[in-house]
Design a protein around this motif. Structure first.
Motif, PDB file in Angstrom:
ATOM      1  N   GLY A 179      -8.165   2.730  52.714  1.00  0.00           N
ATOM      2  CA  GLY A 179      -9.310   1.861  52.941  1.00  0.00           C
ATOM      3  C   GLY A 179     -10.190   1.735  51.715  1.00  0.00           C
ATOM      4  N   PRO A 180     -11.475   1.447  51.906  1.00  0.00           N
ATOM      5  CA  PRO A 180     -12.413   1.276  50.797  1.00  0.00           C
ATOM      6  C   PRO A 180     -12.492   2.516  49.912  1.00  0.00           C
ATOM      7  N   LYS A 181     -12.717   2.286  48.621  1.00  0.00           N
ATOM      8  CA  LYS A 181     -12.858   3.377  47.652  1.00  0.00           C
ATOM      9  C   LYS A 181     -14.317   3.814  47.598  1.00  0.00           C
ATOM     10  N   VAL A 182     -14.575   5.073  47.970  1.00  0.00           N
ATOM     11  CA  VAL A 182     -15.942   5.595  47.988  1.00  0.00           C
ATOM     12  C   VAL A 182     -16.117   6.635  46.895  1.00  0.00           C
ATOM     13  N   ALA A 183     -17.159   6.472  46.107  1.00  0.00           N
ATOM     14  CA  ALA A 183     -17.539   7.481  45.117  1.00  0.00           C
ATOM     15  C   ALA A 183     -18.598   8.379  45.754  1.00  0.00           C
ATOM     16  N   LEU A 184     -18.264   9.654  45.958  1.00  0.00           N
ATOM     17  CA  LEU A 184     -19.187  10.606  46.579  1.00  0.00           C
ATOM     18  C   LEU A 184     -19.808  11.489  45.509  1.00  0.00           C
ATOM     19  N   MET A 185     -21.101  11.334  45.302  1.00  0.00           N
ATOM     20  CA  MET A 185     -21.829  12.181  44.354  1.00  0.00           C
ATOM     21  C   MET A 185     -22.133  13.518  45.020  1.00  0.00           C
ATOM     22  N   ASP A 186     -21.612  14.585  44.439  1.00  0.00           N
ATOM     23  CA  ASP A 186     -21.730  15.913  45.038  1.00  0.00           C
ATOM     24  C   ASP A 186     -22.955  16.641  44.494  1.00  0.00           C
TER      25      ASP A 186
ATOM     26  N   LEU B 241     -15.683  10.281  56.004  1.00  0.00           N
ATOM     27  CA  LEU B 241     -15.263   9.048  55.339  1.00  0.00           C
ATOM     28  C   LEU B 241     -13.744   8.948  55.293  1.00  0.00           C
ATOM     29  N   ASN B 242     -13.093  10.056  54.953  1.00  0.00           N
ATOM     30  CA  ASN B 242     -11.641  10.076  54.829  1.00  0.00           C
ATOM     31  C   ASN B 242     -10.952   9.808  56.161  1.00  0.00           C
ATOM     32  N   GLU B 243     -11.517  10.357  57.243  1.00  0.00           N
ATOM     33  CA  GLU B 243     -10.948  10.137  58.577  1.00  0.00           C
ATOM     34  C   GLU B 243     -11.050   8.682  59.009  1.00  0.00           C
ATOM     35  N   ARG B 244     -11.973   7.947  58.405  1.00  0.00           N
ATOM     36  CA  ARG B 244     -12.125   6.522  58.702  1.00  0.00           C
ATOM     37  C   ARG B 244     -11.311   5.654  57.741  1.00  0.00           C
ATOM     38  N   GLY B 245     -10.425   6.279  56.990  1.00  0.00           N
ATOM     39  CA  GLY B 245      -9.498   5.566  56.128  1.00  0.00           C
ATOM     40  C   GLY B 245      -9.935   5.403  54.692  1.00  0.00           C
ATOM     41  N   CYS B 246     -11.140   5.864  54.351  1.00  0.00           N
ATOM     42  CA  CYS B 246     -11.630   5.675  52.990  1.00  0.00           C
ATOM     43  C   CYS B 246     -10.911   6.582  51.988  1.00  0.00           C
ATOM     44  N   GLN B 247     -10.710   6.059  50.787  1.00  0.00           N
ATOM     45  CA  GLN B 247     -10.299   6.912  49.665  1.00  0.00           C
ATOM     46  C   GLN B 247     -11.582   7.457  49.052  1.00  0.00           C
ATOM     47  N   VAL B 248     -11.733   8.769  49.059  1.00  0.00           N
ATOM     48  CA  VAL B 248     -12.978   9.393  48.617  1.00  0.00           C
ATOM     49  C   VAL B 248     -12.760  10.115  47.293  1.00  0.00           C
TER      50      VAL B 248
ATOM     51  N   GLY C 263     -17.985   1.490  47.330  1.00  0.00           N
ATOM     52  CA  GLY C 263     -19.257   2.002  47.815  1.00  0.00           C
ATOM     53  C   GLY C 263     -19.549   3.356  47.196  1.00  0.00           C
ATOM     54  N   ILE C 264     -20.810   3.735  47.217  1.00  0.00           N
ATOM     55  CA  ILE C 264     -21.246   5.011  46.638  1.00  0.00           C
ATOM     56  C   ILE C 264     -21.996   5.797  47.697  1.00  0.00           C
ATOM     57  N   MET C 265     -21.641   7.075  47.852  1.00  0.00           N
ATOM     58  CA  MET C 265     -22.330   7.981  48.768  1.00  0.00           C
ATOM     59  C   MET C 265     -23.087   9.018  47.946  1.00  0.00           C
ATOM     60  N   LEU C 266     -24.381   9.162  48.203  1.00  0.00           N
ATOM     61  CA  LEU C 266     -25.192  10.203  47.578  1.00  0.00           C
ATOM     62  C   LEU C 266     -25.378  11.312  48.608  1.00  0.00           C
ATOM     63  N   SER C 267     -24.958  12.521  48.270  1.00  0.00           N
ATOM     64  CA  SER C 267     -24.872  13.597  49.265  1.00  0.00           C
ATOM     65  C   SER C 267     -26.173  14.362  49.430  1.00  0.00           C
TER      66      SER C 267
ATOM     67  N   SER D 114     -25.053   9.463  66.042  1.00  0.00           N
ATOM     68  CA  SER D 114     -25.524   8.906  64.774  1.00  0.00           C
ATOM     69  C   SER D 114     -24.393   8.743  63.759  1.00  0.00           C
ATOM     70  N   SER D 115     -23.175   9.140  64.138  1.00  0.00           N
ATOM     71  CA  SER D 115     -22.033   8.962  63.235  1.00  0.00           C
ATOM     72  C   SER D 115     -21.707   7.481  63.024  1.00  0.00           C
ATOM     73  N   TYR D 116     -22.310   6.599  63.849  1.00  0.00           N
ATOM     74  CA  TYR D 116     -22.088   5.157  63.671  1.00  0.00           C
ATOM     75  C   TYR D 116     -22.531   4.694  62.281  1.00  0.00           C
ATOM     76  N   LEU D 117     -23.382   5.487  61.608  1.00  0.00           N
ATOM     77  CA  LEU D 117     -23.860   5.099  60.283  1.00  0.00           C
ATOM     78  C   LEU D 117     -22.719   5.031  59.273  1.00  0.00           C
ATOM     79  N   PHE D 118     -21.661   5.817  59.500  1.00  0.00           N
ATOM     80  CA  PHE D 118     -20.496   5.720  58.615  1.00  0.00           C
ATOM     81  C   PHE D 118     -19.786   4.384  58.805  1.00  0.00           C
ATOM     82  N   GLU D 119     -19.705   3.919  60.064  1.00  0.00           N
ATOM     83  CA  GLU D 119     -19.112   2.602  60.312  1.00  0.00           C
ATOM     84  C   GLU D 119     -19.959   1.499  59.661  1.00  0.00           C
ATOM     85  N   ARG D 120     -21.264   1.671  59.722  1.00  0.00           N
ATOM     86  CA  ARG D 120     -22.152   0.689  59.084  1.00  0.00           C
ATOM     87  C   ARG D 120     -21.899   0.641  57.579  1.00  0.00           C
ATOM     88  N   PHE D 121     -21.726   1.796  56.964  1.00  0.00           N
ATOM     89  CA  PHE D 121     -21.445   1.866  55.531  1.00  0.00           C
ATOM     90  C   PHE D 121     -20.116   1.178  55.200  1.00  0.00           C
ATOM     91  N   ILE D 122     -19.106   1.419  56.027  1.00  0.00           N
ATOM     92  CA  ILE D 122     -17.797   0.812  55.799  1.00  0.00           C
ATOM     93  C   ILE D 122     -17.870  -0.716  55.933  1.00  0.00           C
TER      94      ILE D 122
END
Length: 357
Positions: free
Chosen positions: A169-176, A187-194, A213-217, A342-350
């Motif tokens: 799925g979508p490529k996500v950059a996760l800032m650790d 994110l990975n379970e929803r198909g994203c490449q993280v 997309g970019i995720m700030l942790s 509140s996990s729906y926020l991951f779907e919103r991000f996708i």
């Protein structure tokens, strides 16, 4: 073995030593969760802190290493009322006592954690010492406690090199910045490449990889200490890439866009904090761990508007950025305090990234 918890205001609690017998000075905070103690101990956001669990019996379901939020515990110390030494759970493979000993983490049990929590609520979070030395000198210890600062802890907890979790799925950059393991997993379970990046990675390097997309942790400490990271977050904000930020990431984005943050009296730490979605009016029960908060009075109304608020104390729990595909939350949508709504926020991000490919 006897142990003592000494607070910087002079309060002394006497109990029994658990874990390591070494002496430690740390910021003392409390967590109101009834379960999830292993997730608490292994959450990098607790780096520089010793945690008091308000629930009176801890350890009764043992230790299951699959539940860790990182590869090791990050707490400085552990404080409980009663420690269960014989866990009962088919998944358990260890005890808290052995877990603390193995990782050289000092702790204390048998103290009145309710009294300790009331002190921290009334006077605010303060520093303390856990020691087995019965001949301690308060005149020597209290000035040391008052001088203690957690400092820059993000650089201590972040990963050391880039890591990729494959996905179609979508490529996500996760800032650790101290990311809990379940953020990448959600994110990975929803198909994203993280792709997980160390905290000090430049915005130019991240954008050169062309993420969708970019995720700030999440992460530990005072967000204002992250001066160089804030500059890179500002560059990410100026890009057109969708951004979702959690906890520390939420605070860093606010600072990068001109808002301010301040330290809370005793913070939010637990699995039972109600947050209200200001758009729908719906209230979610959330998991939280933060001692700093965005000051909404300093928001530029042309840049961002409040999206969530804490029902208990009306502090900010999320922002929506105007004219940008950016939203941030203070709570943890990847956590499972019981409800997972509140996990729906991951779907919103996708969806912001263009949906599942």
């Amino acid at each position: 073995m006897k142990a003592f918890l000494i607070l910087e205001d002079g309060h002394v609690f006497s109990g029994t030593s658990i874990g390591s017998a070494r002496e430690v000075i740390s910021e003392i905070v409390f967590n109101t969760s009834m379960t999830g103690y292993l997730e608490v101990m292994t959450d990098p956001s607790y780096a520089g802190q010793a945690v008091c669990m308000t629930y009176p019996l801890i350890g009764n379901y043992g230790i299951c290493y699959e539940d860790q939020e990182s590869n090791r515990p990050w707490i400085d110390g552990y404080i409980v009322r009663e420690l269960s030494r014989i866990p009962s759970n088919f998944r358990s493979v260890d005890t808290i006592q052995h877990f603390l000993e193995k990782h050289d983490i000092p702790g204390i049990c048998g103290i009145d954690t309710r009294a300790l929590t009331k002190i921290l609520r009334e006077k605010g979070t303060m520093n303390g010492m856990i020691t087995v030395n019965e001949n301690f000198d308060l005149d020597d210890i209290i000035p040391r406690l008052q001088k203690y600062r957690t400092g820059k802890v993000v650089e201590k907890v972040t990963c050391r090199e880039k890591k990729v979790l494959p996905g179609k799925g979508p490529k996500v950059a996760l800032m650790d910045f101290g990311a809990k393991r379940n953020i990448a997993r959600s994110l990975n379970e929803r198909g994203c490449q993280v792709t997980i990046y160390p905290a000090l990675t430049t915005a130019e390097e991240i954008l050169a990889d062309q993420p969708d997309g970019i995720m700030l942790s999440n992460g530990p400490g005072d967000p204002k200490e992250c001066t160089s990271i804030i500059q890179e977050v500002k560059k990410l904000y100026d890009s057109q890439v969708p951004i979702f930020a959690i906890c520390l990431g939420h605070q860093l984005m606010a600072l990068a866009t001109g808002a301010d943050t301040h330290k809370m009296k005793y913070g939010h730490r637990g699995g039972n904090h109600p947050v209200k979605d200001l758009k729908t009016g719906r209230v979610y029960i959330s998991s939280q761990n933060h001692g700093y908060v965005v000051d909404t009075e300093t928001l530029d109304e042309r840049v961002a508007r409040p999206a969530f608020v804490n029902v208990n104390d009306q502090t900010n729990e999320g922002l929506e950025y105007i004219g940008k595909n950016i939203f941030t939350v203070q709570f943890h949508p990847e956590a499972c305090p019981g409800p997972q709504d509140s996990s729906y926020l991951f779907e919103r991000f996708i969806e912001m990234m263009g949906g599942t490919k």
